[in-house]
Design a protein around this motif. Structure first.
Motif, PDB file in Angstrom:
ATOM      1  N   MET A 165     -20.867 -13.504  20.578  1.00 40.81           N
ATOM      2  CA  MET A 165     -19.668 -13.182  19.801  1.00 40.81           C
ATOM      3  C   MET A 165     -18.867 -14.449  19.507  1.00 40.81           C
ATOM      4  SD  MET A 165     -18.309  -9.479  21.205  1.00 40.81           S
ATOM      5  CE  MET A 165     -18.181  -9.913  22.939  1.00 40.81           C
ATOM      6  N   ALA A 166     -18.737 -15.324  20.510  1.00 43.75           N
ATOM      7  CA  ALA A 166     -17.993 -16.565  20.322  1.00 43.75           C
ATOM      8  C   ALA A 166     -18.673 -17.447  19.274  1.00 43.75           C
ATOM      9  CB  ALA A 166     -17.878 -17.318  21.651  1.00 43.75           C
ATOM     10  N   ALA A 167     -19.998 -17.559  19.372  1.00 40.23           N
ATOM     11  CA  ALA A 167     -20.750 -18.356  18.400  1.00 40.23           C
ATOM     12  C   ALA A 167     -20.609 -17.777  16.993  1.00 40.23           C
ATOM     13  CB  ALA A 167     -22.220 -18.420  18.798  1.00 40.23           C
ATOM     14  N   THR A 168     -20.588 -16.446  16.899  1.00 40.49           N
ATOM     15  CA  THR A 168     -20.441 -15.781  15.596  1.00 40.49           C
ATOM     16  C   THR A 168     -19.110 -16.139  14.956  1.00 40.49           C
ATOM     17  OG1 THR A 168     -21.820 -13.899  16.263  1.00 40.49           O
ATOM     18  CG2 THR A 168     -20.294 -13.551  14.431  1.00 40.49           C
ATOM     19  N   PHE A 169     -18.027 -16.098  15.740  1.00 40.12           N
ATOM     20  CA  PHE A 169     -16.707 -16.418  15.202  1.00 40.12           C
ATOM     21  C   PHE A 169     -16.645 -17.860  14.711  1.00 40.12           C
ATOM     22  CE2 PHE A 169     -15.082 -12.961  18.204  1.00 40.12           C
ATOM     23  CZ  PHE A 169     -15.078 -12.006  17.200  1.00 40.12           C
ATOM     24  N   VAL A 170     -17.294 -18.763  15.442  1.00 42.07           N
ATOM     25  CA  VAL A 170     -17.304 -20.179  15.042  1.00 42.07           C
ATOM     26  C   VAL A 170     -18.043 -20.346  13.714  1.00 42.07           C
ATOM     27  CG1 VAL A 170     -18.184 -22.477  15.612  1.00 42.07           C
ATOM     28  CG2 VAL A 170     -17.111 -21.069  17.387  1.00 42.07           C
ATOM     29  N   VAL A 171     -19.206 -19.730  13.602  1.00 40.26           N
ATOM     30  CA  VAL A 171     -20.004 -19.842  12.372  1.00 40.26           C
ATOM     31  C   VAL A 171     -19.276 -19.227  11.185  1.00 40.26           C
ATOM     32  CG1 VAL A 171     -22.135 -19.117  11.232  1.00 40.26           C
ATOM     33  CG2 VAL A 171     -22.202 -19.930  13.603  1.00 40.26           C
ATOM     34  N   LEU A 172     -18.682 -18.046  11.384  1.00 38.15           N
ATOM     35  CA  LEU A 172     -17.962 -17.393  10.290  1.00 38.15           C
ATOM     36  C   LEU A 172     -16.755 -18.218   9.856  1.00 38.15           C
ATOM     37  CD1 LEU A 172     -18.077 -13.633  11.383  1.00 38.15           C
ATOM     38  CD2 LEU A 172     -19.423 -14.773   9.623  1.00 38.15           C
ATOM     39  N   GLU A 202     -18.510  -1.411   3.584  1.00 39.95           N
ATOM     40  CA  GLU A 202     -17.415  -2.330   3.270  1.00 39.95           C
ATOM     41  C   GLU A 202     -17.715  -3.145   2.017  1.00 39.95           C
ATOM     42  OE1 GLU A 202     -14.432  -2.568   4.966  1.00 39.95           O
ATOM     43  OE2 GLU A 202     -15.187  -0.771   5.949  1.00 39.95           O
ATOM     44  N   TYR A 203     -18.962  -3.564   1.865  1.00 40.77           N
ATOM     45  CA  TYR A 203     -19.340  -4.363   0.689  1.00 40.77           C
ATOM     46  C   TYR A 203     -19.183  -3.547  -0.588  1.00 40.77           C
ATOM     47  CZ  TYR A 203     -21.801  -8.215  -1.613  1.00 40.77           C
ATOM     48  OH  TYR A 203     -22.117  -9.304  -2.401  1.00 40.77           O
ATOM     49  N   SER A 204     -19.590  -2.294  -0.531  1.00 42.47           N
ATOM     50  CA  SER A 204     -19.476  -1.418  -1.699  1.00 42.47           C
ATOM     51  C   SER A 204     -18.022  -1.158  -2.048  1.00 42.47           C
ATOM     52  CB  SER A 204     -20.189  -0.089  -1.430  1.00 42.47           C
ATOM     53  OG  SER A 204     -21.540  -0.319  -1.111  1.00 42.47           O
ATOM     54  N   LEU A 205     -17.195  -0.939  -1.027  1.00 46.13           N
ATOM     55  CA  LEU A 205     -15.770  -0.740  -1.276  1.00 46.13           C
ATOM     56  C   LEU A 205     -15.135  -2.009  -1.829  1.00 46.13           C
ATOM     57  CD1 LEU A 205     -14.854   1.330   1.908  1.00 46.13           C
ATOM     58  CD2 LEU A 205     -14.749   2.142  -0.454  1.00 46.13           C
ATOM     59  N   SER A 206     -15.617  -3.175  -1.378  1.00 45.95           N
ATOM     60  CA  SER A 206     -15.095  -4.448  -1.879  1.00 45.95           C
ATOM     61  C   SER A 206     -15.433  -4.636  -3.350  1.00 45.95           C
ATOM     62  CB  SER A 206     -15.660  -5.612  -1.059  1.00 45.95           C
ATOM     63  OG  SER A 206     -15.212  -5.560   0.274  1.00 45.95           O
ATOM     64  N   VAL A 207     -16.647  -4.216  -3.741  1.00 41.18           N
ATOM     65  CA  VAL A 207     -17.030  -4.295  -5.154  1.00 41.18           C
ATOM     66  C   VAL A 207     -16.087  -3.443  -5.991  1.00 41.18           C
ATOM     67  CG1 VAL A 207     -18.811  -3.714  -6.844  1.00 41.18           C
ATOM     68  CG2 VAL A 207     -19.447  -4.819  -4.698  1.00 41.18           C
ATOM     69  N   ASP A 208     -15.762  -2.252  -5.483  1.00 40.48           N
ATOM     70  CA  ASP A 208     -14.829  -1.379  -6.195  1.00 40.48           C
ATOM     71  C   ASP A 208     -13.452  -2.034  -6.300  1.00 40.48           C
ATOM     72  OD1 ASP A 208     -14.323   1.130  -7.495  1.00 40.48           O
ATOM     73  OD2 ASP A 208     -13.150   1.722  -5.751  1.00 40.48           O
ATOM     74  N   ASN A 209     -13.073  -2.787  -5.267  1.00 44.20           N
ATOM     75  CA  ASN A 209     -11.769  -3.450  -5.269  1.00 44.20           C
ATOM     76  C   ASN A 209     -11.693  -4.579  -6.283  1.00 44.20           C
ATOM     77  OD1 ASN A 209     -11.313  -1.745  -3.147  1.00 44.20           O
ATOM     78  ND2 ASN A 209     -11.291  -3.323  -1.572  1.00 44.20           N
ATOM     79  N   LEU A 210     -12.848  -5.082  -6.717  1.00 49.38           N
ATOM     80  CA  LEU A 210     -12.853  -6.166  -7.699  1.00 49.38           C
ATOM     81  C   LEU A 210     -12.211  -5.731  -9.013  1.00 49.38           C
ATOM     82  CD1 LEU A 210     -16.380  -7.815  -7.242  1.00 49.38           C
ATOM     83  CD2 LEU A 210     -14.164  -8.689  -6.500  1.00 49.38           C
ATOM     84  N   PHE A 211     -12.234  -4.426  -9.288  1.00 49.85           N
ATOM     85  CA  PHE A 211     -11.563  -3.929 -10.482  1.00 49.85           C
ATOM     86  C   PHE A 211     -10.091  -4.348 -10.468  1.00 49.85           C
ATOM     87  CE2 PHE A 211     -15.114  -0.878 -10.406  1.00 49.85           C
ATOM     88  CZ  PHE A 211     -15.470  -0.866 -11.737  1.00 49.85           C
ATOM     89  N   SER A 242     -18.429  -6.844  10.115  1.00 49.09           N
ATOM     90  CA  SER A 242     -18.809  -6.119   8.902  1.00 49.09           C
ATOM     91  C   SER A 242     -17.842  -6.434   7.773  1.00 49.09           C
ATOM     92  CB  SER A 242     -18.821  -4.602   9.161  1.00 49.09           C
ATOM     93  OG  SER A 242     -19.774  -4.254  10.134  1.00 49.09           O
ATOM     94  N   ASN A 243     -16.552  -6.497   8.108  1.00 49.64           N
ATOM     95  CA  ASN A 243     -15.538  -6.820   7.110  1.00 49.64           C
ATOM     96  C   ASN A 243     -15.670  -8.261   6.630  1.00 49.64           C
ATOM     97  OD1 ASN A 243     -13.013  -4.846   6.520  1.00 49.64           O
ATOM     98  ND2 ASN A 243     -13.989  -4.309   8.451  1.00 49.64           N
ATOM     99  N   VAL A 244     -15.931  -9.182   7.552  1.00 52.56           N
ATOM    100  CA  VAL A 244     -16.058 -10.595   7.176  1.00 52.56           C
ATOM    101  C   VAL A 244     -17.233 -10.791   6.227  1.00 52.56           C
ATOM    102  CG1 VAL A 244     -16.528 -12.925   7.994  1.00 52.56           C
ATOM    103  CG2 VAL A 244     -14.983 -11.455   9.289  1.00 52.56           C
TER     104      VAL A 244
END
Length: 328
Positions: free
Chosen positions: A9-16, A76-85, A230-232
């Motif tokens: 988890m720590a490594a994931t946060f650093v990479v993100l 989340e990705y699909s909802l983000s695409v909808d938010n692009l509107f 998932s959100n990131v």
């Protein structure tokens, strides 16, 4: 509880964090309009990273967390695409020069990520103590799904929220942009440029959409780490997707229907879980109704993929039909 190792988890946060730093500082240091090739490369990279990340979770924590991640990321990705509107409408409303739109989106999305993180932590703490909140989340998602299916959406018009209106009243604001500078001189007096309002507009607007997406993903997983990552991954590459889809967004006519099916399914799943683990005294005497089945996570993933795939395919067919009619 998550079975994911702490070091992972720590490594994931650093990479993100590195992903965002590179995108904002290295790639975004020179305002420009991304080419189609650049957009495709960025999106492909981040999608590949998400798929690999899910595979790593499978290896380190098991199949269940991995399936939860893939389900949450797709939703989340699909909802983000909808938010692009709405992002398109915001850019038009503020007359943002095209060469700085990517920079504005990057900073706005980074702000949204911080605010979402706070929202996720608060949501996780509430759900851990008050499981009955799933009734509210489920009902809200079902209501949102019905609105989407009926075409009742607020994407057609952007309205400034209270925070932005308040900012306009208390700070001196110029009407002109000065590159990506947040302040500029007007008649010898320093003013904020509209870009500062844009950051707040995109960041806070995205958080308002999180009232749909965060309950949806909590309906797929209770692990805050999976929820956050998932959100990131859904936000990474979103600005490139904005430029790539651009004029095509209004042609994804069946995307809201696909999203309504996903949100409705998750809403019903949440209500079923709330009934199964019920603690409310006025329902079954405060006891869980164990006859209510729990929906397995793999079924959620199947429903999400099928709903979004059919919606995307139907939109493409519709778009080609309209193009054929126009050519006649």
């Amino acid at each position: 509880m998550s079975e994911t190792p702490v070091w992972f988890m720590a490594a994931t946060f650093v990479v993100l964090a590195l992903f965002f730093v590179v995108d904002l500082i290295i790639i975004g240091r020179k305002p420009h309009i991304p080419s189609t090739k650049e957009c495709v490369q960025h999106i492909a990279f981040f999608v590949a990273m998400a798929l690999i990340f899910g595979g790593l979770i499978w290896g380190f924590a098991g199949s269940q967390p991995a399936i939860e991640f893939y389900s949450g990321w797709l939703t989340e990705y699909s909802l983000s695409v909808d938010n692009l509107f709405v992002f398109v409408i915001i850019m038009a409303n503020f007359s943002v020069p095209k060469n700085i739109q990517k920079y504005v989106l990057s900073v706005g999305i980074a702000l949204a990520l911080v605010l979402r993180g706070i929202f996720i932590l608060a949501g996780a703490a509430i759900l851990e103590r008050f499981t009955w909140v799933f009734f509210l989340f489920g009902a809200f998602l079902i209501y949102t799904a019905i609105k989407l299916a009926m075409g009742e959406d607020d994407d057609e018009e952007y309205k400034e929220n209270a925070l932005i209106s308040f900012m306009r009243k208390i700070v001196k604001m110029s009407d002109q942009y000065d590159g990506k500078k947040m302040t500029t001189m007007v008649n010898g007096v320093r003013h904020f440029t509209p870009i500062i309002v844009l950051f707040v507009a995109i960041g806070t607007t995205d958080v308002m959409f999180a009232f749909d997406s965060i309950p949806a993903i909590f309906g797929l997983t209770k692990d805050p780490f999976i929820v956050f990552t998932s959100n990131v991954f859904a936000l990474l590459g979103l600005q490139q997707l904005y430029f790539l889809l651009g004029a095509l967004l209004d042609k994804l006519v069946y995307l809201p229907i696909g999203l309504s099916v996903v949100l409705g399914f998750i809403g019903i799943k949440l209500v079923m879980e709330a009934l199964h683990d019920n603690t409310l005294p006025f329902i079954n005497g405060g006891e869980g109704i164990h006859a209510v089945p729990l929906v397995p996570t793999w079924m959620s993933l199947v429903v999400i993929i099928a709903s979004l795939g059919i919606a995307a395919g139907a939109s493409i067919i519709k778009m080609k039909q309209l193009e054929a009619i126009e050519q006649k």
